[in-house]
Design a protein around this motif. Structure first.
Motif, PDB file in Angstrom:
ATOM      1  N   GLY A  13       0.837  -1.224   0.018  1.00  0.00           N
ATOM      2  CA  GLY A  13      -0.102  -0.222   0.143  1.00  0.00           C
ATOM      3  C   GLY A  13       0.746   1.221  -0.133  1.00  0.00           C
ATOM      4  N   ASP A  14       0.325   2.338  -0.413  1.00  0.00           N
ATOM      5  CA  ASP A  14       0.865   3.416  -0.288  1.00  0.00           C
ATOM      6  C   ASP A  14       1.117   4.327   1.312  1.00  0.00           C
ATOM      7  OD1 ASP A  14      -1.636   4.472  -0.209  1.00  0.00           O
ATOM      8  OD2 ASP A  14      -1.239   5.515  -2.116  1.00  0.00           O
ATOM      9  N   ARG A  15       1.506   5.342   1.240  1.00  0.00           N
ATOM     10  CA  ARG A  15       1.576   6.148   2.585  1.00  0.00           C
ATOM     11  C   ARG A  15       0.260   6.395   3.226  1.00  0.00           C
ATOM     12  NH1 ARG A  15       6.532   8.595   0.395  1.00  0.00           N
ATOM     13  NH2 ARG A  15       8.097   7.990   1.787  1.00  0.00           N
ATOM     14  N   GLY A  16      -0.729   6.615   2.307  1.00  0.00           N
ATOM     15  CA  GLY A  16      -2.162   6.739   2.974  1.00  0.00           C
ATOM     16  C   GLY A  16      -2.274   5.745   3.785  1.00  0.00           C
ATOM     17  N   TYR A  17      -1.994   4.526   3.735  1.00  0.00           N
ATOM     18  CA  TYR A  17      -2.579   3.302   4.623  1.00  0.00           C
ATOM     19  C   TYR A  17      -1.535   3.264   5.831  1.00  0.00           C
ATOM     20  CZ  TYR A  17      -5.537   1.994   0.599  1.00  0.00           C
ATOM     21  OH  TYR A  17      -6.398   2.116  -0.438  1.00  0.00           O
ATOM     22  N   ASP A  18      -0.762   4.124   6.111  1.00  0.00           N
ATOM     23  CA  ASP A  18       0.156   4.056   7.250  1.00  0.00           C
ATOM     24  C   ASP A  18      -0.671   4.367   8.512  1.00  0.00           C
ATOM     25  OD1 ASP A  18       2.194   3.591   8.575  1.00  0.00           O
ATOM     26  OD2 ASP A  18       3.186   5.648   8.398  1.00  0.00           O
ATOM     27  N   ALA A  19      -1.269   3.533   8.910  1.00  0.00           N
ATOM     28  CA  ALA A  19      -1.767   3.539  10.317  1.00  0.00           C
ATOM     29  C   ALA A  19      -1.705   2.592  11.300  1.00  0.00           C
ATOM     30  CB  ALA A  19      -3.341   3.805  10.300  1.00  0.00           C
ATOM     31  N   ASP A  20      -1.291   2.926  12.572  1.00  0.00           N
ATOM     32  CA  ASP A  20      -1.009   1.766  13.410  1.00  0.00           C
ATOM     33  C   ASP A  20      -2.337   0.667  13.514  1.00  0.00           C
ATOM     34  OD1 ASP A  20       1.437   2.816  14.008  1.00  0.00           O
ATOM     35  OD2 ASP A  20       0.775   4.117  15.581  1.00  0.00           O
ATOM     36  N   CYS A  34       3.541  -4.021   3.691  1.00  0.00           N
ATOM     37  CA  CYS A  34       4.627  -3.233   3.091  1.00  0.00           C
ATOM     38  C   CYS A  34       4.029  -1.995   2.433  1.00  0.00           C
ATOM     39  CB  CYS A  34       5.001  -4.298   1.609  1.00  0.00           C
ATOM     40  SG  CYS A  34       6.247  -3.502   0.737  1.00  0.00           S
ATOM     41  N   ILE A  35       4.178  -1.028   3.564  1.00  0.00           N
ATOM     42  CA  ILE A  35       3.561   0.199   3.451  1.00  0.00           C
ATOM     43  C   ILE A  35       4.739   1.259   3.973  1.00  0.00           C
ATOM     44  CG2 ILE A  35       1.892   2.010   4.304  1.00  0.00           C
ATOM     45  CD1 ILE A  35      -0.060  -0.560   4.924  1.00  0.00           C
ATOM     46  N   PRO A  36       5.212   2.275   3.212  1.00  0.00           N
ATOM     47  CA  PRO A  36       6.251   3.075   3.498  1.00  0.00           C
ATOM     48  C   PRO A  36       5.446   4.049   4.732  1.00  0.00           C
ATOM     49  CG  PRO A  36       5.670   3.486   1.192  1.00  0.00           C
ATOM     50  CD  PRO A  36       4.883   2.253   1.798  1.00  0.00           C
TER      51      PRO A  36
END
Length: 98
Positions: A13-20, A34-36
């Protein structure tokens, strides 16, 4: 909606999916994220850069599908008919040279 996702070893996923909470939910399902990390995250979470590079293949396919006016504007009201149009377009994109 996480339960609706198919079982997979990795989710790219892209950075928009980066949530704990999202990373935790994926880990409970046994899926590696695999999300930056977002730029404003204080401690960056590492990701597999080699695997993340494969994401462009999906992005290119979505771009090619949106070249089809019927799919881009979603003329079909019925979800079944819309999915059929996507399948036909994907098949033609795969078999016809670009």
């Amino acid at each position: 909606m996480i339960d609706a996702l198919p079982r997979a070893r990795h989710l790219i996923g892209d950075r928009g999916y980066d949530a704990d909470w999202f990373r935790h939910a994926l880990a409970e399902r046994g899926t590696a994220a695999c999300i930056p990390s977002k730029r404003n995250r204080k401690i960056a979470i590492p990701h597999d850069a080699t695997l993340y590079r494969q994401r462009h293949k999906v992005e290119i396919m979505f771009g090619r599908l949106k070249d089809w006016r019927r799919i881009h504007t979603r003329y079909d009201r019925c979800a079944h008919t819309f999915m059929s149009a996507i399948c036909i377009a994907a098949t033609l994109i795969f078999w016809l040279p670009q």
